[in-house]
Structure formats: structure tokens, C-alpha cells
Design a protein around this motif. Structure first.
Motif, short mmCIF file in Angstrom:
data_model
loop_
_atom_site.label_atom_id
_atom_site.label_comp_id
_atom_site.label_asym_id
_atom_site.label_seq_id
_atom_site.Cartn_x
_atom_site.Cartn_y
_atom_site.Cartn_z
N TRP A 42 8.72 8.87 3.84
CA TRP A 42 8.23 9.16 5.36
C TRP A 42 6.88 9.09 5.71
O TRP A 42 6.38 8.53 6.30
CB TRP A 42 9.17 10.19 5.79
N LEU A 43 6.34 9.92 4.66
CA LEU A 43 5.01 9.87 4.71
C LEU A 43 4.10 8.58 4.52
O LEU A 43 3.23 8.40 5.35
CB LEU A 43 4.42 11.14 3.64
N GLY A 44 4.64 8.09 3.51
CA GLY A 44 4.02 6.64 3.11
C GLY A 44 4.00 5.88 4.49
O GLY A 44 3.05 5.13 4.66
N ARG A 45 5.21 5.59 4.96
CA ARG A 45 5.30 4.90 6.06
C ARG A 45 4.64 5.36 7.38
O ARG A 45 3.90 4.53 8.01
CB ARG A 45 6.97 4.87 6.43
N ALA A 51 0.81 -1.16 0.12
CA ALA A 51 0.04 0.07 0.04
C ALA A 51 0.64 1.21 0.03
O ALA A 51 0.60 2.22 -0.74
CB ALA A 51 -1.08 -0.03 1.29
N ARG A 52 1.80 1.29 0.69
CA ARG A 52 2.91 2.39 0.87
C ARG A 52 3.41 2.55 -0.58
O ARG A 52 3.53 3.88 -0.97
CB ARG A 52 4.02 2.07 1.79
N LYS A 53 3.95 1.79 -1.37
CA LYS A 53 4.48 1.75 -2.55
C LYS A 53 3.46 2.55 -3.60
O LYS A 53 4.00 3.26 -4.47
CB LYS A 53 5.36 0.54 -3.00
N ARG A 54 2.33 1.93 -3.35
CA ARG A 54 1.21 2.42 -4.44
C ARG A 54 1.08 3.82 -3.98
O ARG A 54 0.67 4.69 -5.11
CB ARG A 54 0.17 1.56 -4.16
N PHE A 55 0.93 3.93 -2.91
CA PHE A 55 0.70 5.60 -2.24
C PHE A 55 1.81 6.46 -3.07
O PHE A 55 1.48 7.49 -3.45
CB PHE A 55 0.61 5.48 -0.87
N VAL A 56 3.06 6.21 -2.53
CA VAL A 56 4.02 7.18 -2.94
C VAL A 56 4.07 7.08 -4.42
O VAL A 56 4.52 8.39 -4.83
CB VAL A 56 5.55 6.33 -2.44
N ARG A 57 3.89 5.82 -5.28
CA ARG A 57 4.11 6.05 -6.84
C ARG A 57 2.91 7.13 -7.15
O ARG A 57 3.23 7.82 -8.20
CB ARG A 57 4.14 4.63 -7.19
N GLU A 103 9.10 14.25 -7.51
CA GLU A 103 9.23 12.96 -6.94
C GLU A 103 10.63 12.51 -6.66
O GLU A 103 10.79 11.74 -5.78
CB GLU A 103 9.08 12.12 -8.29
N LYS A 104 11.75 12.90 -7.34
CA LYS A 104 13.12 12.44 -6.78
C LYS A 104 13.71 13.12 -5.64
O LYS A 104 14.08 12.65 -4.57
CB LYS A 104 14.25 12.31 -8.12
N TRP A 105 13.75 14.58 -5.72
CA TRP A 105 14.31 15.44 -4.78
C TRP A 105 13.67 15.37 -3.45
O TRP A 105 14.05 15.35 -2.45
CB TRP A 105 14.28 16.87 -5.01
N LEU A 106 12.16 15.36 -3.56
CA LEU A 106 11.48 15.05 -2.37
C LEU A 106 11.18 13.51 -1.93
O LEU A 106 10.12 13.30 -0.98
CB LEU A 106 10.14 15.84 -2.47
N ALA A 107 11.81 12.69 -2.69
CA ALA A 107 11.44 11.24 -2.43
C ALA A 107 11.31 10.93 -0.86
O ALA A 107 10.55 9.96 -0.39
CB ALA A 107 12.38 10.36 -3.00
N PRO A 108 12.44 11.43 -0.02
CA PRO A 108 12.36 10.94 1.37
C PRO A 108 11.33 11.56 2.22
O PRO A 108 10.68 10.84 3.04
CB PRO A 108 13.74 11.99 1.93
#
Length: 370
Positions: free
Chosen positions: A336-339, A80-86, A327-332
């Protein structure tokens, strides 16, 4: 199986997005009265533009393929987190940008109300009684429904049966050709998701008689559905969308994926493939309402192709910028939000008392079965 980057897949996604853009800019925009000019690309070009919306069909095959390659071994929360982040951060940015443009330039699509904007944050505004800010968002409901079913398999500890589930869906859809099932809004593209899953399993462990038969069944049901959709679109728009062309495009998608499962295709290296593949999602979200609004307001009728080319290049550039910065620069931040909001709450609830076993059983059952 570790996640791999297939360059042919990234190129295919990007070309599919360009086909959809071609459809909206060179056919649909003028037909719907959004653009003040008609575009003539010649007989073959006009035909390609009219059927460019079939690029969406390729997206759904890609979606099934990508999920089947990466889902094994993931916990429910991780999936779910990976789908949310993507999906969600980029959707939120692109949807907000679209809402801003349609508020500043309300013709021909806007303006956007506060309630409509808030409802669209969910990605499924219809649930709350509001319309989509951009019509292209209709594909998101199909994607989310597909992800929900995969999520259910993970929760049940049966993700290793994803291929079997896809085949069962295909059999049900084939039987449903004699019932109203194929006319429901969430099942009319399912043969494409199922085909993507099957192609992924071929990529992972090779061909088998069952997979060949299942893919033939998927192609058959997909052909019936795409021909039906061509006839419905023709009746709705008053312009012929040739079902024969639609059928051949569907066959071409399946043939392309068959060819792509070969070892040489998996090793194929193409320039800038990853960047183009990542840009496909924001490109799809940004190109329609924003692009057509800019063309409607600023494009001179005497230079339609030049105007369309300029807007298309600008939208592609903006999409690449979204990938590089948002997406890339704000990836962290998104990780964090997804987790925090997705992965931990879901795993804390589900893995403490999973249906049918202990916490470890879900992970043990999430192993590939060949």
C-alpha cells in the motif's frame, strides 16, 4: 516471462552472504582492531575468510540476473514500487536496529547521531554529508545506480534493449581500461551486473554467439577490475589479498551461472531455498556492525569460534524473523505504501506524457525481443 523461483539462486545468495559474514567475523574484525581476539581456521579456512568479501561480487551478478528476468512489461511506477518494497522497509528496520545497538554499545562503531540516522534513512547518506551507520551499506549506492539506469530504459520505452545496453556498457568499460573510467566508484562492479543480465537472457531464450562473446568480454573486464581491487585492498589493509585467488573466484562465479542456465538446474529443488534467499538481504544488513559489536563486548577471548558461531546463528535467526514478520506479515502495508508514495505518483507523471510516445507505447515497447 513470468517470474520464477530458482532454488540454486537462493542458495547461492545465502552462501555468498555467509562468505561475507566469514570475512567480517574471522578476518576483518581482528585486523581492524574491532575484535580482541584472532581466529585461526587453519591455512585453507583463513584463506577463505580473507577472501570472503568476494561474495559481494556474486550479489551483483544475482542482481542483474533477477532484474533482467522480471523487468519486462513493468511500468516505470511498478518497477520503482517493487524495488522500494523489496529494499527500503527492511533496510529501515535493520538500519534502525543497528543504530539502536550502536547507541547502547557505542564502542567500537558508535554512537549514532540524530543527523546521521536521518541521513541514513535515504540509503545514500554520503549525499547529505554523513557517514554510513554500517560500512556494508556501500553496496546500496551501486544497486540504486543500476536500478536508476534500468528505470531510465523503462521510461524511454527501451527496456527490451536492456541486453543491448548491457553489452554497450561492457564495450565502453573495456575501452575504458585505458582511461580513468574503471577507477570510478560506480563503474568498478558493472561487468557483474551486465553478466547477470546476459545470463538471464540465456536462461530465457538460450545461447547465441553474441551472448557468448559478451560474457567473455564481461569476464575479462571483471578479472581486470577484481585484480586491481585485490591489489588496492592489500595496500590499504597491509595484508595480502591474493589477486590470483580473486580471479579464480570470479571465474567460478561465471562458471556457476553458466551451469545454472541448464534446464536441469532450473528445475532443481532444494529445501528451504526461498526462505534462505529472502533472509539474505537482512542477514547482510544486520551481521556486520551488530555482530562485531556483540563479539567485541561479550565474546570471551578463550572461545572465539564458539562465540562467532553463536552470534552468526543468532543473526541468521533474526534475519529469518525479519522476513517472517516484517516482510511477509506486513507485506500489505508495504504494498500500500509503495503504491501510494512511489507507483502512482511516478506513473501519473510519466505515463501521461512519456518521452517518445503515448502511455501505451511504453508498455508495448516493454516486450522481449529475441
Amino acid at each position: 516471462m513470468a517470474q520464477r523461483n530458482f532454488h540454486w539462486l537462493d542458495y547461492g545468495r545465502f552462501l555468498s552472504a555467509l562468505a561475507v559474514m566469514l570475512f567480517h567475523y574471522c578476518d576483518d574484525g581482528e585486523l581492524e582492531g574491532v575484535l580482541p581476539f584472532a581466529v585461526d581456521l587453519g591455512p585453507m579456512g583463513n584463506l577463505a575468510a580473507r577472501h570472503g568479501h568476494l561474495g559481494v561480487d556474486a550479489f551483483f551478478v544475482v542482481s542483474g540476473f533477477a532484474i533482467a528476468l522480471t523487468v519486462v512489461g513493468q511500468s516505470p511506477g511498478t518497477f520503482a514500487r517493487k524495488r522500494f518494497v523489496r529494499l527500503w522497509p527492511t533496510f529501515f528496520l535493520c538500519m534502525s536496529a543497528t543504530a539502536f545497538v550502536l547507541t547502547v554499545l557505542p564502542e567500537p562503531f558508535g554512537p549514532v547521531s540524530t543527523g546521521q540516522y536521518v541521513a541514513n534513512i535515504s540509503m545514500v547518506p554520503e549525499v547529505f554529508g554523513f557517514s554510513r551507520i554500517d560500512d556494508v551499506y556501500w553496496t546500496l549506492a551501486r544497486e540504486l545506480f543500476f536500478y536508476a539506469l534500468v528505470f531510465g530504459l523503462i521510461v524511454a520505452g527501451n527496456v527490451h534493449r536492456l541486453e543491448a545496453a548491457a553489452i554497450c556498457v561492457l564495450v565502453a568499460l573495456a575501452a575504458g581500461e585505458f582511461t580513468p573510467l574503471r577507477h570510478t566508484s560506480l563503474t568498478d562492479y558493472w561487468p557483474l551486473f551486465a553478466a547477470g543480465i546476459l545470463f538471464a537472457r540465456v536462461q530465457m531464450t538460450g545461447w547465441s554467439p553474441i551472448r557468448v562473446a559478451a560474457l567473455i568480454l564481461a569476464l575479462g573486464v571483471a578479472l581486470v577490475q577484481v585484480v586491481d581491487r585485490a591489489e588496492e585492498i592489500s595496500e590499504l589493509r597491509g595484508v595480502v589479498h591474493d589477486p590470483v585467488i580473486a580471479a579464480w573466484v570470479t571465474v567460478a562465479i561465471f562458471v556457476a551461472f553458466c551451469a545454472a542456465t541448464t534446464p536441469s538446474a532450473a528445475k532443481l529443488k532444494l529445501p528451504h531455498a526461498r526462505a534462505l534467499g529472502l533472509a539474505t538481504y537482512p542477514l547482510y544488513l544486520l551481521h556486520n556492525a551488530i555482530g562485531l559489536t556483540l563479539l567485541a563486548h561479550f565474546a570471551p577471548a578463550t572461545w572465539p569460534l564458539l562465540s562467532i558461531g553463536f552470534v552468526a546463528i543468532a543473526i541468521i535467526g533474526l534475519s529469518l524473523l525479519v522476513v517472517a514478520v516484517w516482510e511477509k506479515w506486513l507485506a500489505p502495508v508495504w504494498l500500500w505504501l509503495g503504491r501510494l508514495l512511489v507507483e502512482r505518483p511516478i506513473d501519473n507523471v510519466i505515463l501521461k506524457s512519456p518521452p517518445g510516445g503515448s502511455r501505451s507505447s511504453i508498455r508495448q515497447n516493454a516486450q522481449p525481443v529475441d
